[in-house]
Motif scaffolding. Structure first.
Motif, mmCIF file in Angstrom:
data_model
loop_
_atom_site.group_PDB
_atom_site.id
_atom_site.type_symbol
_atom_site.label_atom_id
_atom_site.label_comp_id
_atom_site.label_asym_id
_atom_site.label_seq_id
_atom_site.Cartn_x
_atom_site.Cartn_y
_atom_site.Cartn_z
ATOM 1 N N ASN A 1 8.340 86.952 -20.523
ATOM 2 C CA ASN A 1 7.801 85.682 -21.037
ATOM 3 C C ASN A 1 7.272 85.839 -22.465
ATOM 4 O OD1 ASN A 1 5.492 87.173 -20.636
ATOM 5 N ND2 ASN A 1 4.424 85.624 -19.412
ATOM 6 N N GLU A 2 7.608 86.977 -23.096
ATOM 7 C CA GLU A 2 7.232 87.282 -24.484
ATOM 8 C C GLU A 2 5.785 87.748 -24.642
ATOM 9 O OE1 GLU A 2 9.770 87.231 -26.746
ATOM 10 O OE2 GLU A 2 10.970 86.639 -25.021
ATOM 11 N N GLU A 3 5.023 87.846 -23.561
ATOM 12 C CA GLU A 3 3.696 88.460 -23.628
ATOM 13 C C GLU A 3 3.868 89.985 -23.587
ATOM 14 O OE1 GLU A 3 0.815 86.922 -24.035
ATOM 15 O OE2 GLU A 3 1.450 84.847 -23.762
ATOM 16 N N PHE A 4 2.790 90.702 -23.911
ATOM 17 C CA PHE A 4 2.830 92.161 -23.920
ATOM 18 C C PHE A 4 1.722 92.747 -23.042
ATOM 19 C CE2 PHE A 4 5.022 91.013 -27.755
ATOM 20 C CZ PHE A 4 5.979 92.011 -27.947
ATOM 21 N N ILE A 5 2.003 93.896 -22.422
ATOM 22 C CA ILE A 5 1.009 94.607 -21.618
ATOM 23 C C ILE A 5 0.847 96.025 -22.172
ATOM 24 C CG2 ILE A 5 2.770 95.359 -19.923
ATOM 25 C CD1 ILE A 5 0.567 95.237 -17.771
ATOM 26 N N PRO A 6 -0.384 96.506 -22.347
ATOM 27 C CA PRO A 6 -0.571 97.901 -22.739
ATOM 28 C C PRO A 6 0.012 98.821 -21.662
ATOM 29 C CG PRO A 6 -2.605 96.650 -23.056
ATOM 30 C CD PRO A 6 -1.673 95.779 -22.273
ATOM 31 N N GLN A 7 0.801 99.807 -22.073
ATOM 32 C CA GLN A 7 1.453 100.668 -21.086
ATOM 33 C C GLN A 7 0.454 101.527 -20.329
ATOM 34 O OE1 GLN A 7 4.592 103.208 -22.585
ATOM 35 N NE2 GLN A 7 5.082 104.000 -20.561
ATOM 36 N N PHE A 8 -0.680 101.844 -20.942
ATOM 37 C CA PHE A 8 -1.665 102.715 -20.321
ATOM 38 C C PHE A 8 -2.957 101.942 -20.092
ATOM 39 C CE2 PHE A 8 -5.013 106.066 -20.711
ATOM 40 C CZ PHE A 8 -4.656 106.804 -19.594
ATOM 41 N N GLY A 9 -3.484 102.035 -18.875
ATOM 42 C CA GLY A 9 -4.708 101.311 -18.575
ATOM 43 C C GLY A 9 -5.583 102.053 -17.581
ATOM 44 N N LEU A 10 -6.669 101.397 -17.207
ATOM 45 C CA LEU A 10 -7.641 101.970 -16.277
ATOM 46 C C LEU A 10 -7.570 101.244 -14.939
ATOM 47 C CD1 LEU A 10 -10.151 103.926 -15.926
ATOM 48 C CD2 LEU A 10 -11.547 101.899 -16.418
ATOM 49 N N GLY A 11 -7.294 101.978 -13.872
ATOM 50 C CA GLY A 11 -7.353 101.406 -12.529
ATOM 51 C C GLY A 11 -8.777 101.438 -12.006
ATOM 52 N N THR A 12 -9.094 100.514 -11.100
ATOM 53 C CA THR A 12 -10.466 100.465 -10.565
ATOM 54 C C THR A 12 -10.491 100.427 -9.034
ATOM 55 O OG1 THR A 12 -10.554 98.032 -10.696
ATOM 56 C CG2 THR A 12 -11.314 99.277 -12.637
ATOM 57 N N TYR A 13 -9.389 100.822 -8.411
ATOM 58 C CA TYR A 13 -9.329 100.862 -6.944
ATOM 59 C C TYR A 13 -10.401 101.796 -6.399
ATOM 60 C CZ TYR A 13 -7.469 101.960 -2.280
ATOM 61 O OH TYR A 13 -7.327 102.157 -0.923
ATOM 62 N N GLU A 14 -11.134 101.327 -5.389
ATOM 63 C CA GLU A 14 -12.202 102.078 -4.731
ATOM 64 C C GLU A 14 -13.420 102.318 -5.621
ATOM 65 O OE1 GLU A 14 -10.315 105.587 -3.091
ATOM 66 O OE2 GLU A 14 -9.975 104.557 -1.182
ATOM 67 N N LEU A 15 -13.468 101.683 -6.772
ATOM 68 C CA LEU A 15 -14.663 101.770 -7.602
ATOM 69 C C LEU A 15 -15.582 100.604 -7.231
ATOM 70 C CD1 LEU A 15 -13.512 102.686 -11.243
ATOM 71 C CD2 LEU A 15 -14.592 104.156 -9.547
ATOM 72 N N THR A 16 -16.592 100.894 -6.436
ATOM 73 C CA THR A 16 -17.507 99.838 -5.993
ATOM 74 C C THR A 16 -18.966 100.145 -6.315
ATOM 75 O OG1 THR A 16 -17.561 100.874 -3.789
ATOM 76 C CG2 THR A 16 -16.015 99.053 -4.103
ATOM 77 N N ASN A 17 -19.281 101.420 -6.556
ATOM 78 C CA ASN A 17 -20.640 101.783 -6.933
ATOM 79 C C ASN A 17 -20.932 101.272 -8.346
ATOM 80 O OD1 ASN A 17 -22.443 103.876 -8.501
ATOM 81 N ND2 ASN A 17 -23.046 104.035 -6.360
ATOM 82 N N THR A 18 -22.022 100.547 -8.476
ATOM 83 C CA THR A 18 -22.338 99.892 -9.750
ATOM 84 C C THR A 18 -22.374 100.877 -10.911
ATOM 85 O OG1 THR A 18 -23.599 98.162 -8.640
ATOM 86 C CG2 THR A 18 -24.070 98.523 -10.975
ATOM 87 N N ASN A 19 -23.055 101.998 -10.734
ATOM 88 C CA ASN A 19 -23.161 102.975 -11.820
ATOM 89 C C ASN A 19 -21.811 103.604 -12.151
ATOM 90 O OD1 ASN A 19 -25.918 102.581 -12.136
ATOM 91 N ND2 ASN A 19 -26.459 104.200 -10.692
#
Length: 273
Positions: free
Chosen positions: A12-30
């Motif tokens: 659709n002509e948008e772009f996504i950064p190839q490298f990113g940060l996953g947050t699965y199982e990250l639930t602790n606030t700190n």
């Protein structure tokens, strides 16, 4: 060009950064706060989350605290299975925006190919038309799910995020996505933490003086996949980005192809949640 600057173009002509940060199982606030702050400080601008992760509100707080401008960020979320009916999906989009404190979200995915997936897709298409979402895609869809969706979709999926790593290379699914101009995104790129036990990966880590995690990430990066490794430890977030100073040879890639195949997560053709 650094790994943080590399982007892949959607259909659709948008772009996504190839490298990113996953947050699965990250639930602790700190942990969420420290992980995301370390990532943003280093140069990460792509954050992947989901309804089911339960961390939208804390991610929003940390982003706000970081001072990074909204337009610099690419944020992905996913609609969980119980909300795939049309009405629930419409409400889920609004809830995601509210929890992340955003006027729009860059990408929303259908999390798994439930029986109501086509109803959910219709709601996502309307969210794009309303300006709430820039791009929409799928997660854990197999070839038959993609074919079904492509027959009825007014807006084509831009990306498919699925379990993809040296022990599950998914050659046929990758090829099917590319044939349909759908970007491939890997989750579980580190074999869900088991890369440290794989002989071929460990050997290559020694050869390049890198970690097994960095070998897996380099493998996926060279194959052109979007990658979103996660960690609750800031130092690991930094380490995960340190694969930009070497390149795996074709011989190395062929050696990685000898890793015994195994699926570590749920099978998209047979799941129940």
């Amino acid at each position: 060009m650094s790994i943080f600057d590399k982007k892949i173009k959607f259909n659709n002509e948008e772009f996504i950064p190839q490298f990113g940060l996953g947050t699965y199982e990250l639930t602790n606030t700190n942990e969420i706060d420290e992980s995301i702050m370390a990532a943003l400080k280093l140069g990460y601008r792509h954050i992947d989350t989901a309804q089911i992760y339960g961390n939208h509100k804390q991610i929003a707080k940390t982003i706000k605290k970081s001072g990074v401008k909204r337009e610099e960020l690419f944020i992905t979320s996913k609609i969980w299975n119980k909300d795939h009916g049309y009405e629930n999906a419409v409400k889920a989009v609004d809830r995601i925006l509210e929890e992340l404190e955003l006027d729009y979200i860059d990408l929303i995915l259908i999390h798994w190919p439930t029986p109501q997936r086509l109803e959910c897709w219709k709601a996502l298409e309307e969210a794009v038309e309303a300006g709430k979402v820039k791009s929409i895609g799928i997660s854990n869809f197999l070839e038959e799910h993609i074919d079904e969706l492509m027959k009825v979709a007014k807006i084509k999926p831009v990306i498919n995020q699925f379990e993809l790593h040296p022990a599950l290379p998914c050659h046929s699914l990758v090829e099917h996505c590319r044939k349909n101009n759908i970007v491939v995104e890997s989750w579980g790129t580190l074999i869900r933490g088991k890369c440290f036990e794989v002989e071929q990966i460990v050997e290559l880590a020694k050869k390049y003086n890198k970690t097994p995690a960095q070998i897996c990430l380099r493998w996926a990066y060279q194959l052109g996949y979007v990658i979103i490794p996660k960690s609750s430890k800031p130092e690991r977030v930094v380490d995960n980005a340190n694969f930009d100073d070497f390149e795996l040879t074709q011989e190395d890639m062929n050696y990685i192809a000898t890793v015994k195949e195994q699926r570590d997560g749920p099978d998209p053709s047979n799941f129940n949640f």
